[in-house]
Motif scaffolding. Sequence first.
Motif, PDB file in Angstrom:
ATOM      1  N   GLY A 124       0.767  -1.230   0.000  1.00 23.83           N
ATOM      2  CA  GLY A 124       0.000   0.000   0.000  1.00 23.83           C
ATOM      3  C   GLY A 124       0.801   1.284   0.000  1.00 23.83           C
ATOM      4  N   ARG A 125       2.099   1.213  -0.187  1.00 23.66           N
ATOM      5  CA  ARG A 125       2.948   2.411  -0.140  1.00 23.66           C
ATOM      6  C   ARG A 125       3.722   2.617  -1.439  1.00 23.66           C
ATOM      7  NH1 ARG A 125       4.723   3.270   5.920  1.00 23.66           N
ATOM      8  NH2 ARG A 125       2.770   2.622   6.800  1.00 23.66           N
ATOM      9  N   CYS A 126       3.076   2.363  -2.550  1.00 20.85           N
ATOM     10  CA  CYS A 126       3.787   2.354  -3.826  1.00 20.85           C
ATOM     11  C   CYS A 126       4.461   3.683  -4.155  1.00 20.85           C
ATOM     12  CB  CYS A 126       2.871   1.921  -4.970  1.00 20.85           C
ATOM     13  SG  CYS A 126       1.502   3.039  -5.307  1.00 20.85           S
ATOM     14  N   PHE A 127       3.839   4.807  -3.824  1.00 23.31           N
ATOM     15  CA  PHE A 127       4.413   6.092  -4.208  1.00 23.31           C
ATOM     16  C   PHE A 127       5.673   6.415  -3.425  1.00 23.31           C
ATOM     17  CE2 PHE A 127       0.003   6.401  -5.577  1.00 23.31           C
ATOM     18  CZ  PHE A 127       0.214   6.703  -6.917  1.00 23.31           C
ATOM     19  N   GLN A 128       5.745   5.987  -2.174  1.00 21.96           N
ATOM     20  CA  GLN A 128       6.957   6.178  -1.383  1.00 21.96           C
ATOM     21  C   GLN A 128       8.019   5.146  -1.765  1.00 21.96           C
ATOM     22  OE1 GLN A 128       4.515   5.689   1.892  1.00 21.96           O
ATOM     23  NE2 GLN A 128       4.302   7.854   2.355  1.00 21.96           N
ATOM     24  N   VAL A 129       7.590   3.916  -1.972  1.00 24.02           N
ATOM     25  CA  VAL A 129       8.531   2.839  -2.280  1.00 24.02           C
ATOM     26  C   VAL A 129       9.157   3.037  -3.658  1.00 24.02           C
ATOM     27  CG1 VAL A 129       8.736   0.352  -2.670  1.00 24.02           C
ATOM     28  CG2 VAL A 129       7.434   1.205  -0.716  1.00 24.02           C
ATOM     29  N   VAL A 130       8.393   3.529  -4.624  1.00 29.83           N
ATOM     30  CA  VAL A 130       8.935   3.729  -5.965  1.00 29.83           C
ATOM     31  C   VAL A 130      10.080   4.745  -5.928  1.00 29.83           C
ATOM     32  CG1 VAL A 130       7.423   5.553  -6.904  1.00 29.83           C
ATOM     33  CG2 VAL A 130       8.201   3.733  -8.383  1.00 29.83           C
ATOM     34  N   ARG A 131      10.004   5.695  -5.008  1.00 31.90           N
ATOM     35  CA  ARG A 131      11.098   6.659  -4.835  1.00 31.90           C
ATOM     36  C   ARG A 131      12.370   5.935  -4.380  1.00 31.90           C
ATOM     37  NH1 ARG A 131      13.326   8.648  -0.517  1.00 31.90           N
ATOM     38  NH2 ARG A 131      14.493  10.582  -0.666  1.00 31.90           N
ATOM     39  N   HIS A 182      -0.448  -8.443 -14.725  1.00 34.82           N
ATOM     40  CA  HIS A 182      -0.094  -7.630 -15.890  1.00 34.82           C
ATOM     41  C   HIS A 182      -0.227  -6.157 -15.538  1.00 34.82           C
ATOM     42  CE1 HIS A 182      -0.186 -11.279 -18.276  1.00 34.82           C
ATOM     43  NE2 HIS A 182      -1.324 -11.563 -17.661  1.00 34.82           N
ATOM     44  N   HIS A 183       0.846  -5.405 -15.759  1.00 29.93           N
ATOM     45  CA  HIS A 183       0.842  -3.974 -15.495  1.00 29.93           C
ATOM     46  C   HIS A 183       0.244  -3.234 -16.683  1.00 29.93           C
ATOM     47  CE1 HIS A 183       3.375  -5.265 -12.248  1.00 29.93           C
ATOM     48  NE2 HIS A 183       3.280  -4.047 -11.724  1.00 29.93           N
ATOM     49  N   LEU A 184      -0.650  -2.301 -16.385  1.00 27.17           N
ATOM     50  CA  LEU A 184      -1.364  -1.525 -17.397  1.00 27.17           C
ATOM     51  C   LEU A 184      -0.971  -0.055 -17.252  1.00 27.17           C
ATOM     52  CD1 LEU A 184      -4.816  -3.196 -16.710  1.00 27.17           C
ATOM     53  CD2 LEU A 184      -3.157  -3.851 -18.466  1.00 27.17           C
ATOM     54  N   PRO A 185       0.058   0.389 -17.973  1.00 26.22           N
ATOM     55  CA  PRO A 185       0.530   1.770 -17.820  1.00 26.22           C
ATOM     56  C   PRO A 185      -0.437   2.786 -18.441  1.00 26.22           C
ATOM     57  CG  PRO A 185       1.737   0.670 -19.570  1.00 26.22           C
ATOM     58  CD  PRO A 185       0.835  -0.363 -18.961  1.00 26.22           C
ATOM     59  N   LEU A 186      -0.619   3.910 -17.755  1.00 23.02           N
ATOM     60  CA  LEU A 186      -1.436   4.998 -18.268  1.00 23.02           C
ATOM     61  C   LEU A 186      -0.650   6.305 -18.366  1.00 23.02           C
ATOM     62  CD1 LEU A 186      -4.800   4.359 -16.392  1.00 23.02           C
ATOM     63  CD2 LEU A 186      -4.277   3.908 -18.797  1.00 23.02           C
ATOM     64  N   MET A 187       0.473   6.407 -17.627  1.00 18.44           N
ATOM     65  CA  MET A 187       1.212   7.662 -17.582  1.00 18.44           C
ATOM     66  C   MET A 187       2.635   7.381 -17.098  1.00 18.44           C
ATOM     67  SD  MET A 187      -0.038  10.819 -15.236  1.00 18.44           S
ATOM     68  CE  MET A 187       0.587  12.443 -15.493  1.00 18.44           C
ATOM     69  N   THR A 188       3.605   8.085 -17.657  1.00 13.65           N
ATOM     70  CA  THR A 188       4.967   7.989 -17.147  1.00 13.65           C
ATOM     71  C   THR A 188       5.432   9.372 -16.716  1.00 13.65           C
ATOM     72  OG1 THR A 188       5.938   8.281 -19.340  1.00 13.65           O
ATOM     73  CG2 THR A 188       5.618   6.013 -18.587  1.00 13.65           C
ATOM     74  N   GLY A 189       6.464   9.383 -15.879  1.00 14.09           N
ATOM     75  CA  GLY A 189       7.019  10.641 -15.404  1.00 14.09           C
ATOM     76  C   GLY A 189       6.412  11.057 -14.069  1.00 14.09           C
ATOM     77  N   PHE A 190       6.661  12.308 -13.707  1.00 12.82           N
ATOM     78  CA  PHE A 190       6.274  12.807 -12.392  1.00 12.82           C
ATOM     79  C   PHE A 190       5.016  13.670 -12.411  1.00 12.82           C
ATOM     80  CE2 PHE A 190      10.849  11.998 -11.884  1.00 12.82           C
ATOM     81  CZ  PHE A 190      10.795  11.157 -10.779  1.00 12.82           C
ATOM     82  N   GLY A 191       4.271  13.657 -13.505  1.00 11.82           N
ATOM     83  CA  GLY A 191       3.064  14.469 -13.597  1.00 11.82           C
ATOM     84  C   GLY A 191       2.054  14.148 -12.515  1.00 11.82           C
ATOM     85  N   TYR A 192       1.812  12.873 -12.254  1.00 12.65           N
ATOM     86  CA  TYR A 192       0.841  12.487 -11.229  1.00 12.65           C
ATOM     87  C   TYR A 192       1.333  12.922  -9.851  1.00 12.65           C
ATOM     88  CZ  TYR A 192      -2.797   9.751  -8.938  1.00 12.65           C
ATOM     89  OH  TYR A 192      -3.881   9.360  -8.181  1.00 12.65           O
ATOM     90  N   HIS A 193       2.607  12.676  -9.592  1.00 10.87           N
ATOM     91  CA  HIS A 193       3.178  13.099  -8.309  1.00 10.87           C
ATOM     92  C   HIS A 193       3.021  14.609  -8.131  1.00 10.87           C
ATOM     93  CE1 HIS A 193       5.073   9.154  -8.351  1.00 10.87           C
ATOM     94  NE2 HIS A 193       5.438   9.347  -7.107  1.00 10.87           N
ATOM     95  N   GLY A 194       3.383  15.371  -9.177  1.00 13.62           N
ATOM     96  CA  GLY A 194       3.370  16.821  -9.083  1.00 13.62           C
ATOM     97  C   GLY A 194       1.984  17.427  -8.990  1.00 13.62           C
ATOM     98  N   GLU A 195       1.004  16.791  -9.602  1.00 11.67           N
ATOM     99  CA  GLU A 195      -0.353  17.345  -9.604  1.00 11.67           C
ATOM    100  C   GLU A 195      -1.217  16.820  -8.473  1.00 11.67           C
ATOM    101  OE1 GLU A 195      -1.713  19.718 -11.570  1.00 11.67           O
ATOM    102  OE2 GLU A 195       0.273  19.972 -12.446  1.00 11.67           O
ATOM    103  N   VAL A 196      -1.066  15.548  -8.130  1.00 11.19           N
ATOM    104  CA  VAL A 196      -2.003  14.907  -7.202  1.00 11.19           C
ATOM    105  C   VAL A 196      -1.378  14.624  -5.836  1.00 11.19           C
ATOM    106  CG1 VAL A 196      -3.501  12.876  -6.854  1.00 11.19           C
ATOM    107  CG2 VAL A 196      -3.249  13.871  -9.141  1.00 11.19           C
ATOM    108  N   PHE A 249       6.570  16.809   0.673  1.00 12.47           N
ATOM    109  CA  PHE A 249       6.858  17.716  -0.439  1.00 12.47           C
ATOM    110  C   PHE A 249       8.359  17.850  -0.709  1.00 12.47           C
ATOM    111  CE2 PHE A 249       7.754  21.997  -2.103  1.00 12.47           C
ATOM    112  CZ  PHE A 249       7.072  21.912  -3.314  1.00 12.47           C
ATOM    113  N   ASP A 250       9.153  18.162   0.309  1.00 17.91           N
ATOM    114  CA  ASP A 250      10.591  18.359   0.107  1.00 17.91           C
ATOM    115  C   ASP A 250      11.288  17.082  -0.345  1.00 17.91           C
ATOM    116  OD1 ASP A 250      10.567  21.081   0.693  1.00 17.91           O
ATOM    117  OD2 ASP A 250      10.819  20.733   2.845  1.00 17.91           O
ATOM    118  N   ILE A 251      10.832  15.950   0.170  1.00 17.56           N
ATOM    119  CA  ILE A 251      11.413  14.661  -0.221  1.00 17.56           C
ATOM    120  C   ILE A 251      11.139  14.393  -1.697  1.00 17.56           C
ATOM    121  CG2 ILE A 251      11.218  12.158   0.110  1.00 17.56           C
ATOM    122  CD1 ILE A 251      10.622  12.821   3.104  1.00 17.56           C
ATOM    123  N   TYR A 252       9.887  14.578  -2.130  1.00 10.54           N
ATOM    124  CA  TYR A 252       9.541  14.366  -3.532  1.00 10.54           C
ATOM    125  C   TYR A 252      10.234  15.380  -4.436  1.00 10.54           C
ATOM    126  CZ  TYR A 252       5.874  10.864  -2.683  1.00 10.54           C
ATOM    127  OH  TYR A 252       5.185   9.717  -2.355  1.00 10.54           O
TER     128      TYR A 252
END
Length: 188
Positions: free
Chosen positions: A34-41, A146-160, A169-172
């Motif tokens: 459940g911590r994919c956004f932190q773990v991916v970093r 099966h992974h279903l990609p919809l977006m790459t890069g940091f757009g989701y992180h930066g917007e959402v 914020f500072d860590i990201y």
Amino acid sequence: MRVDSSCQVDISGVTDALALDFQEFMENTAGLAGRCFQVVREVSYVLMDLRLGHEVTIGDVLLPDGPYVSLSRQRLKRDLRAGYRIDCDESGYPVGVPAHAHAWITLQDGQVIDATVLSSMNRRAGLEPLSFQDIIYHDRHPANIHHLPLMTGFGYHGEVLTHPLDRYFDIYRSWFVDHSDFMARIAT
């Protein structure tokens, strides 16, 4: 990032490096669920140490029993339009409202590295935590997902996911800069 299928990535070396890294700060792999956004970093920094080109990928995962987070293009667009929404965690710190997407890493050769989906599946099934070596999903992993990609890069992180009020914020922000600098260096 352009996928270059001629790149040769030692996936067992990547898995070993990630397992060693996680062991340094975690007792077991249950904390990955459940911590994919932190773990991916964290995965990204290990890959930078290994000098492997990669991008953050946002999407969903099709598991044997159905979608992991039920993310659609419409939902993704809705989340991006809504932007960052503030909430507070159990300690009272400001954090973003939980995301409806899943994040993983796509390597330069197109392979997927996902360090949270297997621990989440394991936790949902009520099983004991997997070993650090077995927790890293990659394209050669025997799991039927099966992974279903919809977006790459940091757009989701930066917007959402991030905002100056958010405690991450500072860590990201630091990661965004480090990753951008790294990818520019290896491109030359």
